[in-house]
Design a protein around this motif. Structure first.
Motif, mmCIF file in Angstrom:
data_model
loop_
_atom_site.group_PDB
_atom_site.id
_atom_site.type_symbol
_atom_site.label_atom_id
_atom_site.label_comp_id
_atom_site.label_asym_id
_atom_site.label_seq_id
_atom_site.Cartn_x
_atom_site.Cartn_y
_atom_site.Cartn_z
ATOM 1 N N LEU A 152 -9.894 -60.967 -12.004
ATOM 2 C CA LEU A 152 -11.144 -60.719 -11.456
ATOM 3 C C LEU A 152 -11.653 -62.155 -10.965
ATOM 4 C CD1 LEU A 152 -13.570 -58.825 -13.698
ATOM 5 C CD2 LEU A 152 -12.261 -57.868 -11.860
ATOM 6 N N THR A 153 -12.269 -62.349 -9.752
ATOM 7 C CA THR A 153 -12.787 -63.395 -9.259
ATOM 8 C C THR A 153 -13.877 -63.916 -10.111
ATOM 9 O OG1 THR A 153 -14.053 -62.262 -7.542
ATOM 10 C CG2 THR A 153 -12.099 -62.819 -6.897
ATOM 11 N N LYS B 4 -15.498 -54.568 -4.869
ATOM 12 C CA LYS B 4 -16.599 -54.051 -5.615
ATOM 13 C C LYS B 4 -16.077 -52.838 -6.319
ATOM 14 C CE LYS B 4 -18.946 -52.977 -1.529
ATOM 15 N NZ LYS B 4 -17.911 -54.112 -0.369
ATOM 16 N N ARG C 34 -6.884 -57.939 4.382
ATOM 17 C CA ARG C 34 -7.022 -57.464 3.025
ATOM 18 C C ARG C 34 -5.612 -57.987 2.203
ATOM 19 N NH1 ARG C 34 -10.178 -52.953 1.249
ATOM 20 N NH2 ARG C 34 -12.168 -53.452 2.399
HETATM 21 P P1 ADP Z 1 -14.811 -53.610 -1.318
HETATM 22 O O1 ADP Z 1 -15.525 -54.447 -1.844
HETATM 23 O O2 ADP Z 1 -14.578 -53.540 0.317
HETATM 24 O O3 ADP Z 1 -14.864 -52.109 -1.775
HETATM 25 P P2 ADP Z 1 -12.185 -53.200 -2.586
HETATM 26 O O4 ADP Z 1 -12.679 -52.954 -3.940
HETATM 27 O O5 ADP Z 1 -11.749 -52.007 -1.783
HETATM 28 O O6 ADP Z 1 -13.093 -53.848 -1.765
HETATM 29 O O7 ADP Z 1 -11.032 -54.049 -2.904
HETATM 30 C C1 ADP Z 1 -10.402 -54.530 -1.808
HETATM 31 C C2 ADP Z 1 -8.915 -55.016 -2.205
HETATM 32 O O8 ADP Z 1 -8.987 -56.269 -2.881
HETATM 33 C C3 ADP Z 1 -8.308 -53.835 -3.138
HETATM 34 O O9 ADP Z 1 -6.921 -53.936 -2.510
HETATM 35 C C4 ADP Z 1 -8.373 -54.557 -4.289
HETATM 36 O O10 ADP Z 1 -7.410 -54.118 -5.116
HETATM 37 C C5 ADP Z 1 -8.222 -55.973 -4.031
HETATM 38 N N1 ADP Z 1 -8.981 -56.750 -5.105
HETATM 39 C C6 ADP Z 1 -9.997 -56.684 -5.706
HETATM 40 N N2 ADP Z 1 -10.338 -57.561 -6.409
HETATM 41 C C7 ADP Z 1 -9.262 -58.573 -6.630
HETATM 42 C C8 ADP Z 1 -9.008 -59.665 -7.024
HETATM 43 N N3 ADP Z 1 -9.822 -60.307 -8.110
HETATM 44 N N4 ADP Z 1 -7.863 -60.571 -6.719
HETATM 45 C C9 ADP Z 1 -7.100 -59.559 -5.939
HETATM 46 N N5 ADP Z 1 -7.402 -58.559 -5.451
HETATM 47 C C10 ADP Z 1 -8.273 -57.785 -5.584
#
Ligand code: ADP
Ligand code: MG
Length: 705
Positions: free
Chosen positions: A281-282, A314, A598
């Protein structure tokens, strides 16, 4: 069963409070009129006084023709020079008048023979109308007019225009406000905001402000009045904003008296899910998750908005929250506004939860009746611990065994009532579910402070590592061949591409047709590549199949309608083409562009447009080229469009202010908070009265979700 009550004369109860005196005590208001006034929210004299004009005409003085500009409205006094009936495209009566400073044409399209003869040379007329540019000289079309010899028709105050309704004319509203203002001379309006808070702002007292906005004196600053910046407006706007803020606060307090399930903040299921991810997670994701777990371990229902730009991640935060709720023994609902987005969530949640032994259910309007029935049963029995779906989730026949957490994605698409419906499917034993709302459309601070004051907000203000900002260019649609070349090059590098067809037409059918045509043309232009098509009129099975193919890179170029606008996630896609970009709003453009950028590749977005661009279209495209920051985009959107439209009034009664306007009155917001806090702490009676005065009793369900 109508009984004709004898009406007390208005003078009969001179000291009755304005909010206790009903409108039918006014002259000209019978039962029928009272009913119509009720549709405007007018029941009492106080309501009449708080039904405020939205514009004014100046009939207080004579204007010189020589000083009039197109768009001005005013009274002139001028002598007829010549009058003639001309036959061009339309037969019209033209009367040229002059007042020594200039001349002007009165133009009539509808007129009787008698009328055409009455404008004899030398007669002096008083006319009122809006001035516009005519052929050769300024003109007034169908002005009101009378002979000056009948005596001047000038008014003592500016003439107000009120929000009206069927069967309630301006004239009626003016007569009513006349009477109410008359009454105001003997009974004062309760001043509910302490003078100590108002005085430093240099704003007038309430009675003065009300008198001024209803009947502005001739010397009032007309520009300030028209712009809503007159101190009288500001005084009322302040009070209105304070009232809304207090109402929100009240709703929130009411909401918090409900019980909600207590969900432990440690969960081995969540740990297992985290461990299964290919990423960490970030910092922002971890912080926001923590904020919401703090909420869900309290016995009051959480009401939290997660705001995070497109691609901020999210979904996984919501999934981790879901894991906590499931482990605590509760069901989780995840609702998305479109089939495609809901299906995408379903895929993710199945990937994440099924290996952990948690079954994920699916409810959409498009399920077969038998599938739907068995799913509804599975939800009611509690076999499905997590249920993903669309609006179908909150239909009456859906009952949860024990819903503990309701997650709503992209809440802009849902109305308040839909969210309420889901909330009311609460867990059993009088427990309401916690609610988590996710939105990619950032809510500018000014709106958050008023319209969303009842929600806690968490912001994921950091993108996952390695994302590169999307480069955006705008190209005229004639340059399609160049664009096709770019597409070709991107695919040759192993990338995937979206091509979004938009139509101004809302019809799904026409949209689908346009997308089909485009897909065919592109397939011919790119014979070596695999072109797919997805639109809203396809069966969900077909859509699923195409999306799955695109996701697994068996399709290189996906032609789509705006159905892909929200949430779709294919990291290998790095080029986004948006046709007719000039027709889309900023948040839609930002959402669409968010489908690329993305993955780790440098991504680009091409906005294709048909010139010439309107001023706002040019502004929008300019903003898209300048920034990728959803927050900046939302702020600029608010500037260009205004709050009501940004939120969509459907979603929030709170954006429909009577006099305040977000954007314009933003500088009041700090004072608004201060005044609201003070009143809430010290004057509970005034709080109730303010809410009653500005919001009324009927509308209190708004925003309360
Ligand atoms: P949104 O906030 O637009 O709904 P998503 O939840 O769909 O975004 O996440 C966008 C992409 O980033 C997805 O492919 C997800 O798996 C990826 N992702 C989410 N958190 C991380 C992270 N901490 N590090 C790398 N990739 C991530
Ligand atoms: Mg999303």
């Amino acid at each position: 069963m109508k009984t004709k009550a004898t009406k007390p004369a208005i003078g009969a109860t001179p000291n009755a409070a304005l909010d206790a005196t009903t409108v039918n005590t006014l002259k000209g208001v019978g039962e029928a009129m009272a009913t119509k006034l009720a549709t405007l929210g007018i029941y009492t004299l106080q309501d009449v006084l708080f039904h405020l004009p939205f514009r004014y005409q100046d009939r207080t003085r004579l204007r010189k023709i020589g000083e009039l500009r197109p768009g001005d409205e005013g009274v002139i006094e001028a002598e007829v020079v010549i009058s003639e009936v001309v036959q061009r495209q339309r037969r019209s009566l033209l009367v040229r008048v002059a007042d020594g400073t200039g001349s002007l044409t009165l133009r009539f399209f509808h007129f009787s023979a008698k009328q055409s003869q009455q404008f004899e040379r030398g007669k002096v007329l008083q006319c009122f109308g809006e001035v516009r540019r005519g052929p050769g000289m300024l003109e007034m079309v169908h002005p009101e007019y009378r002979l000056a010899s009948q005596g001047a028709a000038l008014q003592n105050t500016l003439t107000p225009f009120y929000p009206a309704t069927e069967g309630v004319q301006q004239g009626t509203l003016r007569k009513l406000s006349d009477q109410a203002l008359q009454h105001l001379r003997t009974v004062s309006l309760a001043e509910l905001i302490p003078q100590s808070l108002l005085a430093p702002l240099g704003l007038p007292d309430l009675t003065t402000a009300i008198n001024t906005v209803h009947r502005p004196p001739p010397d009032a600053n007309v520009q300030e009045l028209a712009d809503g910046l007159h101190p009288a407006h500001r005084r009322l706007a302040l009070e209105e904003l304070v009232s809304h803020r207090l109402a929100m606060r009240q709703l929130r307090e009411q909401h918090q008296t409900n019980q909600a399930p207590v969900i432990a903040s440690s969960s081995s299921l969540a740990d297992a899910l985290k461990a299964s991810l290919a990423f960490d997670l970030t910092g922002a994701q971890a912080r926001v998750l923590n904020e919401l777990l703090q909420d869900t371990q309290q016995p009051e229902p959480m009401l939290r908005l997660i705001q995070g730009d497109v691609g901020a991640g999210k979904t996984i935060v919501a999934a981790l929250a879901a894991a906590h709720a499931v482990e605590a023994g509760y069901q989780v609902a995840l609702m998305a506004p479109t089939e495609i987005l809901a299906e995408q969530h379903l895929l993710n949640f199945c990937d994440w939860f099924e290996p952990l032994g948690i079954s994920v259910g699916w409810l959409s309007g498009k399920l077969k009746a038998s599938e739907k029935r068995s799913m509804i049963e599975s939800v009611a029995m509690g076999h499905s611990r997590i249920v993903v779906g669309t609006h179908a989730l909150f239909q009456n026949d859906v009952e949860f065994q024990n819903l503990g957490l309701a997650i709503v994605d992209e809440q802009h698409r849902f109305g308040v009532h839909q969210r309420l419906a889901l909330r009311n499917k609460g867990a059993k034993n009088n427990l309401l579910p916690h609610q988590l709302i996710m939105t990619a459309t950032p809510i500018p601070r000014t709106l958050a402070m008023t319209a969303y004051a009842d929600l806690d907000v968490s912001v994921i203000d950091e993108l996952p590592p390695g994302r590169k900002p999307v480069t955006t260019v705008a190209l005229e649609s004639q340059r399609r061949a160049d664009v096709v070349q770019r597409v070709n090059a991107a695919i040759a590098e192993g990338r995937q591409v979206y091509w979004v067809c938009t139509l101004i037409d809302e019809s799904e059918f026409l949209q689908a047709e346009a997308a089909e045509d485009t897909a065919q043309i592109l397939a011919e232009a790119l014979p070596d590549h695999r072109v797919g098509l997805v639109h809203g009129r396809m069966k969900s099975k077909e859509k699923d199949a195409i999306m799955a193919e695109f996701k697994s890179a068996n399709i290189d170029l996906l032609v789509a309608t705006t159905v892909i606008e929200v949430g779709v996630d294919v990291p290998n896609a790095s080029l986004m083409i948006i046709e007719n970009a000039e027709r889309l709003g900023l948040s839609q453009l930002h959402q669409l562009r968010g489908r690329v950028g993305r993955g780790s590749a440098q991504s680009s977005c091409i906005l294709m447009y048909h010139g010439p661009l309107s001023k706002t279209a040019r502004q929008r495209i300019g903003i898209m080229r300048e920034t990728n920051d959803g927050f900046v985009i939302a702020e600029r959107d608010l500037e260009i469009r205004g709050a009501g439209e940004v939120l969509g009034t459907r979603q929030t009664g709170a954006a429909e202010f009577r006099i305040a306007k977000l954007g314009r009155d933003d500088d009041l917001l700090d004072v608004v908070s201060e005044v609201a806090d003070e009143l809430a702490a010290t004057q509970p009676k005034a709080v109730l009265k303010l809410i009653r005065r500005w919001i009324g009793d009927g509308k209190q369900d708004y925003g309360g979700v």
